[in-house]
Design a protein around this motif. Structure first.
Motif, short mmCIF file in Angstrom:
data_model
loop_
_atom_site.label_atom_id
_atom_site.label_comp_id
_atom_site.label_asym_id
_atom_site.label_seq_id
_atom_site.Cartn_x
_atom_site.Cartn_y
_atom_site.Cartn_z
N HIS A 187 0.84 -1.20 0.00
CA HIS A 187 0.00 0.00 0.00
C HIS A 187 0.87 1.25 0.00
O HIS A 187 2.08 1.19 0.26
N ALA A 188 0.25 2.37 -0.31
CA ALA A 188 1.00 3.62 -0.47
C ALA A 188 1.80 3.97 0.78
O ALA A 188 2.97 4.38 0.70
N GLU A 189 1.19 3.81 1.96
CA GLU A 189 1.86 4.15 3.21
C GLU A 189 3.08 3.27 3.43
O GLU A 189 4.15 3.75 3.85
N VAL A 190 2.95 1.98 3.14
CA VAL A 190 4.05 1.05 3.34
C VAL A 190 5.20 1.36 2.39
O VAL A 190 6.38 1.32 2.78
N GLU A 191 4.87 1.68 1.15
CA GLU A 191 5.91 2.05 0.19
C GLU A 191 6.64 3.31 0.63
O GLU A 191 7.88 3.39 0.55
N ALA A 192 5.89 4.32 1.09
CA ALA A 192 6.51 5.56 1.54
C ALA A 192 7.39 5.33 2.78
O ALA A 192 8.48 5.91 2.91
N LEU A 193 6.92 4.48 3.69
CA LEU A 193 7.70 4.17 4.90
C LEU A 193 9.01 3.45 4.54
O LEU A 193 10.05 3.70 5.16
N ALA A 194 8.96 2.59 3.54
CA ALA A 194 10.17 1.88 3.12
C ALA A 194 11.19 2.85 2.55
O ALA A 194 12.40 2.69 2.75
N VAL A 195 10.72 3.86 1.83
CA VAL A 195 11.63 4.88 1.29
C VAL A 195 12.23 5.71 2.42
O VAL A 195 13.43 6.01 2.43
N ALA A 196 11.41 6.07 3.39
CA ALA A 196 11.86 6.96 4.46
C ALA A 196 12.77 6.27 5.46
O ALA A 196 13.69 6.88 6.02
#
Length: 338
Positions: free
Chosen positions: A45-54
């Motif tokens: 999901h979008a949140e998980v992808e963003a967290l992985a980047v951060a």
């Protein structure tokens, strides 16, 4: 939030069965430390992808999300818990989740001590997933009725021939609209008489990879050799004549959100009469027949005051010269308004 909405609307992301979602993570100083969007069913999901980047930079950050973080475990885990585990401090949500199976993420986040705000650019976010949002709010798919007609409202000539009322550019445009839906729906008579394949094809008449579910609605048996039952796309026979029951089955049992209705005049009249048409798309051809099959069947309207009224949303000329058709996009309003 506008950046998150742009991420959600990334070209090429499937429109169904999952909603398109975007997420941006901001550090306390306003710096973007992570971005993500949902690429389709079964992907992070979008949140998980963003967290992985951060990574560790997500701790103390603000998450800007177009849709309320999910609160359930499906193919992936709940995003609300992922945000909590990452140490996010604040979450700003555009659209609350209308899906009862996944909603409640905001409450979970607040219970864990996170600051949560909702409603920022909610309408803009909903516009990214209009059919998905409608289906979960109403418990049935959004219905687009499409038909082609002559200037005098005929969909077929007196001898029954109907190929082709619409022009080639209009038919290509129809395939573009078919691809926006997850379900094609016709009646048994259309399948028996016209034998349509009901697939989505590109401008070179080749089938596209992602095909909607082909549904025929009606109680009678049909020959097994009808093209709607071939292996070009999935198909389903709903043995009912009740539009409400058909839509309820498609939503609850098959997770369908957008029905593209291409049946004949009888099926169209039954959906209109039940108040179950949400959008009308018609291609008007510059020809006259004077007799033949009407585009829609008997609606039980005895006087002009009881007519179905529609709001014109868009008018577009499709094609040019002798191949030009006019595409009208309309929304039904209250019956009998005058």
């Amino acid at each position: 939030m506008r950046r998150a909405i742009a991420l959600a609307a990334t070209p090429g992301v499937p429109l169904h069965p999952n909603p398109r979602v975007g997420c941006v993570l901001l550090a306390p100083d306003g710096t973007v430390v992570g971005e993500g969007y949902h690429h389709g069913a079964g992907t992070p999901h979008a949140e998980v992808e963003a967290l992985a980047v951060a990574g560790e930079a997500a701790r103390g950050a603000t998450a800007i999300v177009t849709l309320e973080p999910c609160n359930h475990t499906g193919r992936t885990g709940p995003c609300a818990q992922a945000l909590i585990a990452a140490g996010v401090r604040r979450v700003v949500v555009a659209q609350r989740d209308p899906n009862p199976l996944a909603s409640g993420g905001a409450e979970t986040l607040r219970a864990a001590g996170l600051e949560v705000e909702t409603g920022l650019l909610a309408e803009e976010s909903e516009a990214v997933n209009p059919a998905w949002t409608f289906a979960h709010r109403h418990g049935r798919p959004f219905v687009t009725w499409k038909f082609a007609a002559t200037l005098d409202g005929r969909s077929a000539a007196a001898d029954g021939t109907s190929r082709w009322v619409s022009s080639l550019p209009a038919r290509r445009d129809t395939h573009r609209l078919r691809a926006l839906s997850d379900t094609m729906l016709v009646g048994t008579n259309t399948v028996d008489v016209d034998d349509p394949q009901l697939t989505v094809r590109d401008d070179d008449d080749r089938p596209v990879a992602a095909q909607p579910l082909r549904v025929v609605m009606g109680e009678r048996d049909l020959p097994a050799d009808r093209r709607i039952f071939d292996d070009a796309a999935p198909s389903l026979h709903l043995r009912t004549r009740d539009p409400e029951q058909a839509l309820r089955t498609l939503y609850t049992e098959h997770d369908r959100h957008h029905v593209f209705l291409e049946g004949g005049p009888t099926l169209a009249a039954s959906f209109l009469g039940a108040g179950l048409v949400d959008e009308v798309v018609t291609y008007v051809a510059p020809m006259l027949l004077g007799a033949g099959r009407s585009a829609v069947g008997d609606l039980g309207i005895p006087t002009i005051a009881d007519a179905f009224r529609l709001e014109l949303l868009d008018t577009t000329v499709v094609g040019s010269g002798p191949e030009a058709n006019v595409r009208l996009t309309l929304r039904p309003t209250l019956r009998g308004t005058h």
